[in-house]
Design an enzyme around this catalytic site. Structure first.
Site, PDB file in Angstrom:
ATOM      1  N   CYS A 114       0.813  -1.229   0.000  1.00 50.01           N
ATOM      2  CA  CYS A 114       0.000   0.000   0.000  1.00 50.01           C
ATOM      3  C   CYS A 114       0.844   1.275   0.000  1.00 50.01           C
ATOM      4  O   CYS A 114       0.335   2.351  -0.304  1.00 50.01           O
ATOM      5  CB  CYS A 114      -0.951   0.018   1.193  1.00 50.01           C
ATOM      6  SG  CYS A 114      -2.084  -1.362   1.187  1.00 50.01           S
ATOM      7  N   HIS A 248      -3.381   7.384   2.277  1.00 45.79           N
ATOM      8  CA  HIS A 248      -3.762   6.065   1.779  1.00 45.79           C
ATOM      9  C   HIS A 248      -5.172   5.773   2.287  1.00 45.79           C
ATOM     10  O   HIS A 248      -5.479   6.007   3.454  1.00 45.79           O
ATOM     11  CB  HIS A 248      -2.778   5.016   2.275  1.00 45.79           C
ATOM     12  CG  HIS A 248      -3.222   3.614   2.027  1.00 45.79           C
ATOM     13  ND1 HIS A 248      -3.669   3.195   0.788  1.00 45.79           N
ATOM     14  CD2 HIS A 248      -3.308   2.532   2.841  1.00 45.79           C
ATOM     15  CE1 HIS A 248      -4.014   1.917   0.869  1.00 45.79           C
ATOM     16  NE2 HIS A 248      -3.802   1.496   2.103  1.00 45.79           N
ATOM     17  N   ASN A 278     -10.168  -0.073  -0.241  1.00 46.85           N
ATOM     18  CA  ASN A 278      -8.705  -0.014  -0.162  1.00 46.85           C
ATOM     19  C   ASN A 278      -8.120  -0.589  -1.462  1.00 46.85           C
ATOM     20  O   ASN A 278      -8.182  -1.794  -1.688  1.00 46.85           O
ATOM     21  CB  ASN A 278      -8.235  -0.814   1.053  1.00 46.85           C
ATOM     22  CG  ASN A 278      -6.727  -0.779   1.237  1.00 46.85           C
ATOM     23  OD1 ASN A 278      -5.989  -0.376   0.348  1.00 46.85           O
ATOM     24  ND2 ASN A 278      -6.282  -1.223   2.399  1.00 46.85           N
TER      25      ASN A 278
HETATM   26  O1  UT7 Z   1      -3.896  -0.970   3.505  1.00 45.54           O
HETATM   27  C1  UT7 Z   1      -3.007  -1.561   4.382  1.00 45.54           C
HETATM   28  C2  UT7 Z   1      -3.283  -1.183   5.752  1.00 45.54           C
HETATM   29  N1  UT7 Z   1      -4.508  -1.777   6.232  1.00 45.54           N
HETATM   30  C3  UT7 Z   1      -5.190  -1.153   7.151  1.00 45.54           C
HETATM   31  O2  UT7 Z   1      -4.827  -0.057   7.487  1.00 45.54           O
HETATM   32  C4  UT7 Z   1      -6.361  -1.846   7.806  1.00 45.54           C
HETATM   33  C5  UT7 Z   1      -6.263  -1.660   9.296  1.00 45.54           C
HETATM   34  N2  UT7 Z   1      -7.327  -2.255  10.080  1.00 45.54           N
HETATM   35  C6  UT7 Z   1      -8.619  -1.915   9.984  1.00 45.54           C
HETATM   36  O3  UT7 Z   1      -8.986  -1.105   9.164  1.00 45.54           O
HETATM   37  C7  UT7 Z   1      -9.592  -2.494  10.979  1.00 45.54           C
HETATM   38  O4  UT7 Z   1      -8.862  -3.188  11.982  1.00 45.54           O
HETATM   39  C8  UT7 Z   1     -10.634  -3.442  10.349  1.00 45.54           C
HETATM   40  C9  UT7 Z   1     -11.641  -2.645   9.530  1.00 45.54           C
HETATM   41  C10 UT7 Z   1      -9.924  -4.452   9.480  1.00 45.54           C
HETATM   42  C11 UT7 Z   1     -11.414  -4.179  11.448  1.00 45.54           C
HETATM   43  O5  UT7 Z   1     -11.992  -3.265  12.351  1.00 45.54           O
HETATM   44  P1  UT7 Z   1     -11.832  -3.512  13.935  1.00 45.54           P
HETATM   45  O6  UT7 Z   1     -12.634  -2.482  14.593  1.00 45.54           O
HETATM   46  O7  UT7 Z   1     -10.362  -3.530  14.220  1.00 45.54           O
HETATM   47  O8  UT7 Z   1     -12.510  -4.926  14.123  1.00 45.54           O
HETATM   48  P2  UT7 Z   1     -11.888  -6.275  14.693  1.00 45.54           P
HETATM   49  O9  UT7 Z   1     -10.936  -6.860  13.713  1.00 45.54           O
HETATM   50  O10 UT7 Z   1     -11.407  -6.038  16.075  1.00 45.54           O
HETATM   51  O11 UT7 Z   1     -13.205  -7.207  14.724  1.00 45.54           O
HETATM   52  C12 UT7 Z   1     -14.292  -6.904  15.577  1.00 45.54           C
HETATM   53  C13 UT7 Z   1     -15.353  -7.977  15.425  1.00 45.54           C
HETATM   54  C14 UT7 Z   1     -14.818  -9.385  15.528  1.00 45.54           C
HETATM   55  O12 UT7 Z   1     -15.758 -10.146  16.266  1.00 45.54           O
HETATM   56  P3  UT7 Z   1     -15.516 -10.482  17.825  1.00 45.54           P
HETATM   57  O13 UT7 Z   1     -14.219 -11.248  17.855  1.00 45.54           O
HETATM   58  O14 UT7 Z   1     -15.432  -9.150  18.490  1.00 45.54           O
HETATM   59  O15 UT7 Z   1     -16.711 -11.280  18.159  1.00 45.54           O
HETATM   60  C15 UT7 Z   1     -14.794  -9.878  14.101  1.00 45.54           C
HETATM   61  O16 UT7 Z   1     -14.946 -11.263  13.987  1.00 45.54           O
HETATM   62  O17 UT7 Z   1     -15.960  -7.877  14.130  1.00 45.54           O
HETATM   63  C16 UT7 Z   1     -15.973  -9.178  13.500  1.00 45.54           C
HETATM   64  N3  UT7 Z   1     -15.852  -9.007  12.055  1.00 45.54           N
HETATM   65  C17 UT7 Z   1     -16.906  -8.785  11.239  1.00 45.54           C
HETATM   66  N4  UT7 Z   1     -18.224  -8.713  11.467  1.00 45.54           N
HETATM   67  C18 UT7 Z   1     -19.028  -8.463  10.416  1.00 45.54           C
HETATM   68  C19 UT7 Z   1     -14.718  -8.974  11.309  1.00 45.54           C
HETATM   69  N5  UT7 Z   1     -15.023  -8.755  10.027  1.00 45.54           N
HETATM   70  C20 UT7 Z   1     -16.358  -8.631   9.950  1.00 45.54           C
HETATM   71  C21 UT7 Z   1     -17.253  -8.390   8.895  1.00 45.54           C
HETATM   72  N6  UT7 Z   1     -18.573  -8.309   9.160  1.00 45.54           N
HETATM   73  N7  UT7 Z   1     -16.839  -8.191   7.610  1.00 45.54           N
END
Ligand code: UT7
Length: 321
Positions: A114, A248, A278
């Site tokens: 990225c 980004h 993204n």
């Molecule tokens: O481009 C390169 C750089 N990349 C980035 O900068 C991405 C960086 N990270 C992010 O943008 C965020 O961490 C995400 C958008 C990927 C995720 O957001 P988050 O607030 O960090 O969520 P999380 O990974 O902590 O997941 C929270 C919950 C989990 O459930 P539990 O364990 O709390 O029960 C996941 O299983 O959300 C669940 N989950 C989803 N639920 C519905 C994960 N993906 C999904 C989904 N739909 N698509």
């Protein structure tokens, strides 16, 4: 007067097919509400099966070339940032070179995920400052849909396809125009936070994206803000001097947090993640082209690019457009 790189034109291309969050609800266990709240993404473009990264790059490059008023023979370098090349080799850059009838010159791809566009811009800038190249096509192009696991809801909802291009031209500068500085960083100790579970010399296949989202998120906010602060310090300016931040486009919450850390109001931040998703190395040139085409970013504006991606790699570039 010393030579500096100036952005003389931009171009972009997005595949026709729009995939909305509600389309994704039919593929994986997710919701428009979750995707919108956690990432700010509402829709993204997905390339057709037979559409390759070079197809996207060629369309963006053609537009940038037309808008520049240059002829193909004026271009002496093509540098493409991509993590999703059509083939292992040759580089996407030589395909763009051939498609646009650009005669023999320098053409190669850069792999910094990225952050790739900022790496490519920095490399082109150094060639120009050294007097080795005069007009360089710098492109970010990605078919991220080809490295997604469409059963993994934690990643497949986040990415999209597209390409953005700029033409950098060598011009003498009094120090108040063109690219002021680029700052590049990488720390391979964090490689396992974001990677594909395959590759040519390991599995023989490209593999799919695996990401520890929360960890990448934390690093993104801190490392990008640090890179930007260093760029401001070394150029003896403050955040209030910046007309536009073009970050980004991975997540609207990351963009808002970084802007807040810098004390920049959101009306000076380009945000396209809602409709592009993204697009990895393509995200900054796509966002930049959109803001230039809309007339938000104007000639003379001081613009800051920042990115972070797999590697981890990160960086910034400060430019007087
Ligand atoms: O481009 C390169 C750089 N990349 C980035 O900068 C991405 C960086 N990270 C992010 O943008 C965020 O961490 C995400 C958008 C990927 C995720 O957001 P988050 O607030 O960090 O969520 P999380 O990974 O902590 O997941 C929270 C919950 C989990 O459930 P539990 O364990 O709390 O029960 C996941 O299983 O959300 C669940 N989950 C989803 N639920 C519905 C994960 N993906 C999904 C989904 N739909 N698509």
């Amino acid at each position: 007067m010393p030579l500096r790189s100036h952005i003389i034109s931009t171009g972009s291309y997005l595949p026709k097919r729009v995939m909305t969050n509600s389309d994704l609800e039919k593929i994986v266990d997710t919701s428009d509400e979750w995707i919108s709240q956690r990432s700010g993404i509402k829709e993204r473009r997905i390339a057709a099966e037979n559409e390759t990264t070079s197809d996207l790059a060629i369309s963006a490059a053609r537009q940038a070339l037309e808008r520049s008023g240059l002829k193909p023979e004026d271009i002496d370098g093509v540098i493409i940032a991509t993590t999703t090349p059509d083939q292992t080799f040759p580089a996407v850059a030589v395909k763009v070179q051939a498609a646009l009838d650009i005669p023999a010159g320098i053409a190669f791809d850069v792999q910094a995920v990225c952050t790739g566009f900022i790496y490519a811009l920095s490399i082109a800038d150094n060639f120009i400052k050294n007097g080795q190249l005069k007009n360089v096509l710098v492109i970010g192009a990605e078919k991220m849909s080809s490295v997604l696991n469409w059963e993994d809801r934690t990643t497949c909802v986040l990415f999209g396809d597209g390409a953005g291009a700029v033409i950098l031209q060598s011009q003498e500068s009094d120090g108040n125009s063109g690219i002021y500085s680029t700052h590049l960083y990488a720390d391979g100790r964090m490689a396992d936070l974001l990677y594909t579970d395959g590759g040519v010399s390991s599995t023989g296949k490209s593999g799919h994206i695996i990401m520890q989202g929360r960890e990448v998120f934390k690093n993104a906010v801190n490392l990008m803000a640090a890179a930007v602060e260093q760029a401001l310090r070394e150029n003896n300016i403050t955040a209030s001097d910046i007309d536009w931040l073009v970050p980004h486009q991975a997540n609207s919450r990351i963009i808002e947090s970084t802007a807040k850390k810098l004390g920049l109001s959101m009306d000076r931040v380009v945000m396209t993640v809602d409709h592009h998703g993204n697009t990895s190395a393509a995200s900054i040139p796509l966002a930049f082209d959109e803001a230039v085409t809309k007339g938000d970013i104007k000639k003379g504006h001081l613009v800051l690019f920042e990115a972070l991606g797999g590697g981890l790699t990160w960086g910034s570039a400060l430019i007087r457009y």
